[in-house]
Design a protein around this motif. Sequence first.
Motif, short mmCIF file in Angstrom:
data_model
loop_
_atom_site.label_atom_id
_atom_site.label_comp_id
_atom_site.label_asym_id
_atom_site.label_seq_id
_atom_site.Cartn_x
_atom_site.Cartn_y
_atom_site.Cartn_z
N LEU A 134 0.83 -1.21 0.00
CA LEU A 134 0.00 0.00 0.00
C LEU A 134 0.86 1.26 0.00
N ASN A 135 0.29 2.33 -0.55
CA ASN A 135 0.92 3.64 -0.49
C ASN A 135 -0.09 4.66 0.05
N GLY A 136 0.31 5.91 0.09
CA GLY A 136 -0.58 6.94 0.63
C GLY A 136 -1.88 7.06 -0.13
N GLY A 137 -1.81 6.87 -1.45
CA GLY A 137 -3.02 6.94 -2.26
C GLY A 137 -4.01 5.84 -1.92
N ASP A 138 -3.50 4.64 -1.65
CA ASP A 138 -4.37 3.52 -1.26
C ASP A 138 -5.06 3.80 0.07
N ASN A 139 -4.30 4.33 1.01
CA ASN A 139 -4.88 4.66 2.31
C ASN A 139 -5.95 5.73 2.18
N LEU A 140 -5.69 6.73 1.33
CA LEU A 140 -6.66 7.81 1.13
C LEU A 140 -7.90 7.29 0.43
N MET A 141 -7.73 6.36 -0.52
CA MET A 141 -8.87 5.82 -1.25
C MET A 141 -9.88 5.17 -0.31
N LYS A 142 -9.38 4.49 0.71
CA LYS A 142 -10.29 3.84 1.66
C LYS A 142 -11.15 4.87 2.38
N PHE A 143 -10.55 6.01 2.73
CA PHE A 143 -11.32 7.06 3.39
C PHE A 143 -12.31 7.71 2.42
N VAL A 144 -11.91 7.84 1.16
CA VAL A 144 -12.80 8.42 0.15
C VAL A 144 -14.06 7.57 0.00
N VAL A 145 -13.88 6.25 -0.08
CA VAL A 145 -15.03 5.35 -0.19
C VAL A 145 -15.90 5.44 1.06
N LEU A 146 -15.27 5.62 2.22
CA LEU A 146 -16.02 5.78 3.46
C LEU A 146 -16.91 7.02 3.40
N TYR A 147 -16.38 8.12 2.88
CA TYR A 147 -17.18 9.35 2.73
C TYR A 147 -18.35 9.13 1.77
N TYR A 148 -18.12 8.29 0.75
CA TYR A 148 -19.17 8.08 -0.25
C TYR A 148 -20.35 7.26 0.28
N ILE A 149 -20.22 6.71 1.44
CA ILE A 149 -21.38 6.09 2.08
C ILE A 149 -22.43 7.15 2.39
N PHE A 150 -21.99 8.36 2.60
CA PHE A 150 -22.89 9.44 3.01
C PHE A 150 -23.16 10.45 1.89
N ILE A 151 -22.30 10.50 0.87
CA ILE A 151 -22.47 11.46 -0.22
C ILE A 151 -23.48 10.94 -1.24
N ASP A 152 -24.43 11.80 -1.61
CA ASP A 152 -25.40 11.46 -2.67
C ASP A 152 -24.78 11.82 -4.01
N SER A 153 -24.36 10.80 -4.75
CA SER A 153 -23.71 11.03 -6.05
C SER A 153 -24.46 10.31 -7.17
N TYR A 154 -25.76 10.17 -7.01
CA TYR A 154 -26.51 9.27 -7.88
C TYR A 154 -27.48 9.96 -8.82
N ASN A 155 -27.37 11.29 -8.97
CA ASN A 155 -28.24 11.98 -9.92
C ASN A 155 -27.67 11.94 -11.33
N ARG A 156 -26.39 11.53 -11.47
CA ARG A 156 -25.76 11.37 -12.76
C ARG A 156 -25.01 10.03 -12.80
N PHE A 157 -24.91 9.47 -14.02
CA PHE A 157 -24.19 8.21 -14.24
C PHE A 157 -24.70 7.10 -13.33
N SER A 158 -25.99 7.08 -13.09
CA SER A 158 -26.61 6.03 -12.28
C SER A 158 -27.77 5.42 -13.05
N ILE A 159 -28.03 4.15 -12.78
CA ILE A 159 -29.16 3.50 -13.42
C ILE A 159 -30.47 4.19 -13.03
N LYS A 160 -30.54 4.61 -11.77
CA LYS A 160 -31.73 5.28 -11.27
C LYS A 160 -31.35 6.25 -10.17
N PRO A 161 -31.80 7.52 -10.25
CA PRO A 161 -31.46 8.50 -9.21
C PRO A 161 -32.00 8.07 -7.85
#
Length: 253
Positions: free
Chosen positions: A114-141
């Motif tokens: 692992l490197n710093g980017g890998d460690n940061l990626m895990k936190f980014v995915v954790l934030y995406y549990i709460f971020i609504d990013s589904y109004n675009r590029f999603s099968i259904k909003p």
Amino acid sequence: MKNFINQFSQENRFSFYAPFFRVFIGLYLLKDIIITWNFNGLLYKGDSFLHPDPAAILDYFNLDTGVMREYFEIFMFSYILVILLFLFGIGKRYTAILLFIHLELIQNFAWLTLNGGDNLMKFVVLYYIFIDSYNRFSIKPLQFKNEEAKKFSNFISNLAGYSLCAHFCLVYFVSAVHKIHADVWFNGVATYYVLGSERFQGTSWNSILVQSGVFVTLSTYGTILIELIYPFLIWFKKTKYPMMVCSILLHSG
């Protein structure tokens, strides 16, 4: 406090950028799988030379890491499936939770790589549990039962989105502070050793660029400068886009 909650609840302020970044995350994780595919036996399976750290998620379900390694092909299939679901916005935040669990496990299997980017990626995915990013590029909003549920989702999404931005700023600032205290960065010669190293000979231009003292000095101090001022100037409209361009050029280099 009421004004703060009300302002954060009116609209999803990351409805444009968050979906693009979600797609990028999915493609990035798939790229990692493709690159390391021929090394799965060495990195992840039972014949690995790595001794995994205890995984809190596995311990919670009383599962041994060795079991996951033994059935790694099944786990990898599940991991790819979850990434694809996340990429197309299927399952919404529930998929983000599953992706975070899979990412935590696979990083635990090969922690030495692992490197710093890998460690940061895990936190980014954790934030995406709460971020609504589904109004675009999603099968259904993302659908809401009522207006209050939508406001609550907007509040959580905005809070997580700004937390992610603040996290990026903190990473840049801490990185710059550490560089200042490193001799090669402080003396303006760091990029000479980076570009001149055989490990980082990405292009034939490397050997040419390192012969220029001006380029080496400007690129070294320029990197520190960008990382120092980015956390402050990225929040203002007039300086936001120039800083975004600078950071993209920095990482592209």
